[in-house]
Motif scaffolding. Structure first.
Motif, PDB file in Angstrom:
ATOM      1  N   PHE A   1       0.968 -11.081   5.792  1.00  0.00           N
ATOM      2  CA  PHE A   1       1.109  -9.626   5.695  1.00  0.00           C
ATOM      3  C   PHE A   1       1.917  -9.102   6.861  1.00  0.00           C
ATOM      4  CE2 PHE A   1      -2.852 -10.261   8.034  1.00  0.00           C
ATOM      5  CZ  PHE A   1      -2.844  -9.280   9.010  1.00  0.00           C
ATOM      6  N   ARG A   2       2.424  -7.880   6.685  1.00  0.00           N
ATOM      7  CA  ARG A   2       3.245  -7.216   7.698  1.00  0.00           C
ATOM      8  C   ARG A   2       3.204  -5.720   7.452  1.00  0.00           C
ATOM      9  NH1 ARG A   2       9.581  -7.426   6.077  1.00  0.00           N
ATOM     10  NH2 ARG A   2       9.523  -5.698   7.527  1.00  0.00           N
ATOM     11  N   ASN A   3       3.713  -4.962   8.405  1.00  0.00           N
ATOM     12  CA  ASN A   3       3.896  -3.534   8.176  1.00  0.00           C
ATOM     13  C   ASN A   3       5.358  -3.263   7.832  1.00  0.00           C
ATOM     14  OD1 ASN A   3       4.808  -4.197  10.772  1.00  0.00           O
ATOM     15  ND2 ASN A   3       4.503  -2.133  11.522  1.00  0.00           N
ATOM     16  N   ILE A   4       5.566  -2.310   6.947  1.00  0.00           N
ATOM     17  CA  ILE A   4       6.915  -1.898   6.566  1.00  0.00           C
ATOM     18  C   ILE A   4       6.861  -0.436   6.143  1.00  0.00           C
ATOM     19  CG2 ILE A   4       6.521  -2.953   4.285  1.00  0.00           C
ATOM     20  CD1 ILE A   4       9.970  -2.410   5.868  1.00  0.00           C
ATOM     21  N   ASP A   5       7.606   0.412   6.817  1.00  0.00           N
ATOM     22  CA  ASP A   5       7.654   1.843   6.497  1.00  0.00           C
ATOM     23  C   ASP A   5       6.260   2.476   6.500  1.00  0.00           C
ATOM     24  OD1 ASP A   5      10.405   1.555   6.195  1.00  0.00           O
ATOM     25  OD2 ASP A   5      10.253   1.173   4.039  1.00  0.00           O
ATOM     26  N   GLY A   6       5.441   2.079   7.448  1.00  0.00           N
ATOM     27  CA  GLY A   6       4.099   2.647   7.556  1.00  0.00           C
ATOM     28  C   GLY A   6       3.132   2.177   6.482  1.00  0.00           C
ATOM     29  N   ARG A   7       3.447   1.073   5.846  1.00  0.00           N
ATOM     30  CA  ARG A   7       2.612   0.484   4.790  1.00  0.00           C
ATOM     31  C   ARG A   7       2.262  -0.946   5.173  1.00  0.00           C
ATOM     32  NH1 ARG A   7       4.514   3.179  -0.224  1.00  0.00           N
ATOM     33  NH2 ARG A   7       6.234   4.561   0.302  1.00  0.00           N
ATOM     34  N   ILE A   8       1.282  -1.511   4.480  1.00  0.00           N
ATOM     35  CA  ILE A   8       0.988  -2.935   4.588  1.00  0.00           C
ATOM     36  C   ILE A   8       1.507  -3.642   3.346  1.00  0.00           C
ATOM     37  CG2 ILE A   8      -0.822  -4.700   4.639  1.00  0.00           C
ATOM     38  CD1 ILE A   8      -0.559  -3.359   7.267  1.00  0.00           C
TER      39      ILE A   8
ATOM     40  N   LYS B   1     -11.177   1.366   5.911  1.00  0.00           N
ATOM     41  CA  LYS B   1     -10.155   2.362   5.582  1.00  0.00           C
ATOM     42  C   LYS B   1     -10.034   2.510   4.061  1.00  0.00           C
ATOM     43  CE  LYS B   1      -7.129   2.132   9.622  1.00  0.00           C
ATOM     44  NZ  LYS B   1      -7.329   3.542   9.998  1.00  0.00           N
ATOM     45  N   ASP B   2      -9.744   3.720   3.623  1.00  0.00           N
ATOM     46  CA  ASP B   2      -9.508   3.993   2.209  1.00  0.00           C
ATOM     47  C   ASP B   2      -8.045   3.678   1.914  1.00  0.00           C
ATOM     48  OD1 ASP B   2      -9.636   4.838  -0.392  1.00  0.00           O
ATOM     49  OD2 ASP B   2      -9.410   6.967   0.097  1.00  0.00           O
ATOM     50  N   VAL B   3      -7.800   2.515   1.337  1.00  0.00           N
ATOM     51  CA  VAL B   3      -6.433   2.027   1.130  1.00  0.00           C
ATOM     52  C   VAL B   3      -6.077   2.120  -0.339  1.00  0.00           C
ATOM     53  CG1 VAL B   3      -4.851   0.114   1.486  1.00  0.00           C
ATOM     54  CG2 VAL B   3      -6.792   0.416   3.031  1.00  0.00           C
ATOM     55  N   LYS B   4      -4.934   2.702  -0.627  1.00  0.00           N
ATOM     56  CA  LYS B   4      -4.455   2.794  -2.003  1.00  0.00           C
ATOM     57  C   LYS B   4      -3.236   1.895  -2.181  1.00  0.00           C
ATOM     58  CE  LYS B   4      -6.120   7.479  -2.976  1.00  0.00           C
ATOM     59  NZ  LYS B   4      -6.925   7.582  -1.724  1.00  0.00           N
ATOM     60  N   ILE B   5      -3.201   1.165  -3.294  1.00  0.00           N
ATOM     61  CA  ILE B   5      -2.098   0.253  -3.590  1.00  0.00           C
ATOM     62  C   ILE B   5      -1.051   0.996  -4.413  1.00  0.00           C
ATOM     63  CG2 ILE B   5      -1.444  -1.977  -4.563  1.00  0.00           C
ATOM     64  CD1 ILE B   5      -3.514  -2.036  -2.239  1.00  0.00           C
ATOM     65  N   GLU B   6       0.215   0.900  -3.998  1.00  0.00           N
ATOM     66  CA  GLU B   6       1.290   1.585  -4.713  1.00  0.00           C
ATOM     67  C   GLU B   6       2.012   0.673  -5.704  1.00  0.00           C
ATOM     68  OE1 GLU B   6       5.384   3.417  -3.199  1.00  0.00           O
ATOM     69  OE2 GLU B   6       3.657   4.731  -2.808  1.00  0.00           O
TER      70      GLU B   6
ATOM     71  N   THR C   1       0.827  -1.203   0.000  1.00  0.00           N
ATOM     72  CA  THR C   1       0.000   0.000   0.000  1.00  0.00           C
ATOM     73  C   THR C   1       0.863   1.256   0.000  1.00  0.00           C
ATOM     74  OG1 THR C   1      -0.083   0.269   2.404  1.00  0.00           O
ATOM     75  CG2 THR C   1      -1.687  -1.247   1.412  1.00  0.00           C
ATOM     76  N   GLU C   2       0.223   2.371  -0.240  1.00  0.00           N
ATOM     77  CA  GLU C   2       0.845   3.651   0.062  1.00  0.00           C
ATOM     78  C   GLU C   2       0.921   3.797   1.589  1.00  0.00           C
ATOM     79  OE1 GLU C   2      -1.461   6.683  -1.819  1.00  0.00           O
ATOM     80  OE2 GLU C   2      -0.620   6.288  -3.810  1.00  0.00           O
TER      81      GLU C   2
END
Length: 372
Positions: free
Chosen positions: A270-277, A317-322, A249-250
């Motif tokens: 899944f995991r968190n990395i740099d404030g992203r999922i 949540k409004d999640v955007k994929i990067e 994600t962003e």
């Protein structure tokens, strides 16, 4: 290939060892060869601009198996075999950390969590009931209980009320790990040649002939194949490619949880990395279609990841994929890797079974140790 005299002489002649593949296994093997053979000329051939199988594509889980994944293993392996697999993974992670250092790979002993959807009632019950058995089985390795129950306090939706916590799991920074590997390899006077696809290989008296990119012929005294799921074009072994698809994600404001998370026998993670999922998996939705070496993503699996992300992991949540990508693992009828001598001058370290981060460094080291 329009090589000059200097290029051919400096890079491709008098090669003592050629390693095919610059991932975790290949670079660990190269470093062990350098330790054993200080004066040898060692070259690593890599088909991609970067390591192109799974070593720079994975999710960065320093794990050895969730409860449901281990139960799945126990359905086709003996208890002794499963304990041996876990021991190899745990030992392999220690090998990786000692080889590169925990800071260099961004190691975080965050613990791991296994979730179960409301639809997975049978698997949920079976897994909770198996905690005691698995803790007893793994006690000789950890000398402490590995798995315990926790309440679902993360805000995940459509999830059973309890999670299973693994106190010994962690995560790494995959990119930092591979950069540390490459830096160490270069400082050990080992050359990595990118854009070099080995298209044919022939073992004969005195060494191995290799064809690169369908046009350049070179020779080496010994060859080590370390391309895991991509090795099928060079070797005839119990090995199939297994594609894994991933998205990230962003940045998400106030992302509050830390750890590694598993769903459905390890098929989702899944995991968190740099404030992203970072979220991957879904190969079980189309096993035949994902038995491929094509580095692509598919609508079917990416849509399934999107759905779980938006309705289970981050509901409302409004999640955007990067970014979206895929990597190629190597699997077979057994979970143990294939580390052996293939012919007089050719060796292989392949079929890491989706556990390349855990066992890759140890597999590469063991591969190099096969050579006198």
């Amino acid at each position: 290939m329009n090589l000059s005299y200097w290029e051919h002489k400096s890079w491709f002649t008098n090669l003592d060892f050629v390693i095919v593949g610059s991932g975790i296994v290949g670079l660990a093997a190269a470093l062990e060869l350098r330790r054993k053979h200080p004066m040898a000329k060692i070259a690593v051939l890599e088909r991609g601009m970067l390591p192109s199988g799974a070593s720079t594509k994975n999710a960065g889980f320093a794990c050895f198996g969730s409860v449901s994944e281990l139960l799945d293993d126990l359905s086709v392996h003996s208890e002794e075999e499963v304990v041996a697999l876990v021991k190899k993974r745990v030992y392999g992670l220690e090998t990786l950390k000692k080889l590169l250092g925990t800071d260099a790979i961004g190691y975080d002993a965050c613990g791991g969590y296994e979730l179960f959807t409301l639809q997975d009632e049978a698997l949920y019950t079976q897994s909770l009931e198996a905690i005691g058995r698995l803790n007893k089985l793994l006690d000789p390795i950890f000398d402490a209980p590995v798995f315990s129950r926790l309440e679902n306090s993360f805000g995940f939706d459509n999830i059973q009320p309890q999670l299973i916590f693994n106190a010994f799991e962690g995560k790494i920074d995959t990119g930092a790990m591979m950069q540390a590997f490459i830096k160490k390899v270069y400082s050990s006077d080992i050359q990595i040649i990118n854009g070099a696809t080995v298209t044919a290989m022939s073992d004969s008296a005195g060494g191995v002939s290799l064809e690169i990119n369908g046009e350049l012929s070179i020779r080496a005294s010994r060859v080590l194949v370390a391309t895991n799921g991509l090795a099928g074009s060079l070797l005839n072994e119990d090995l199939k490619p297994a594609r894994a698809q991933v998205l990230i994600t962003e940045p998400i404001p106030n992302l509050y949880f830390n750890g590694t998370f598993h769903l459905d026998r390890g098929y989702y993670y899944f995991r968190n990395i740099d404030g992203r999922i970072l979220f991957g998996g879904g190969r079980n939705l189309d096993v035949d279609g994902e038995t491929t070496t094509l580095m692509e993503t598919t609508e079917q699996i990416q849509s399934a990841l999107d759905l779980l992300l938006r309705h289970t992991i981050l509901p409302g949540k409004d999640v955007k994929i990067e970014q979206r990508w895929s990597g190629i693992m190597g699997v077979g009828s057994k979970k143990a890797p294939i580390v052996k001598q293939v012919s007089e001058h050719v060796y292989c370290g392949i079929r890491l079974g989706g556990m390349g981060v855990a066992i890759g460094a140890d597999t590469g080291t063991s591969l190099a140790k096969l050579i006198d």
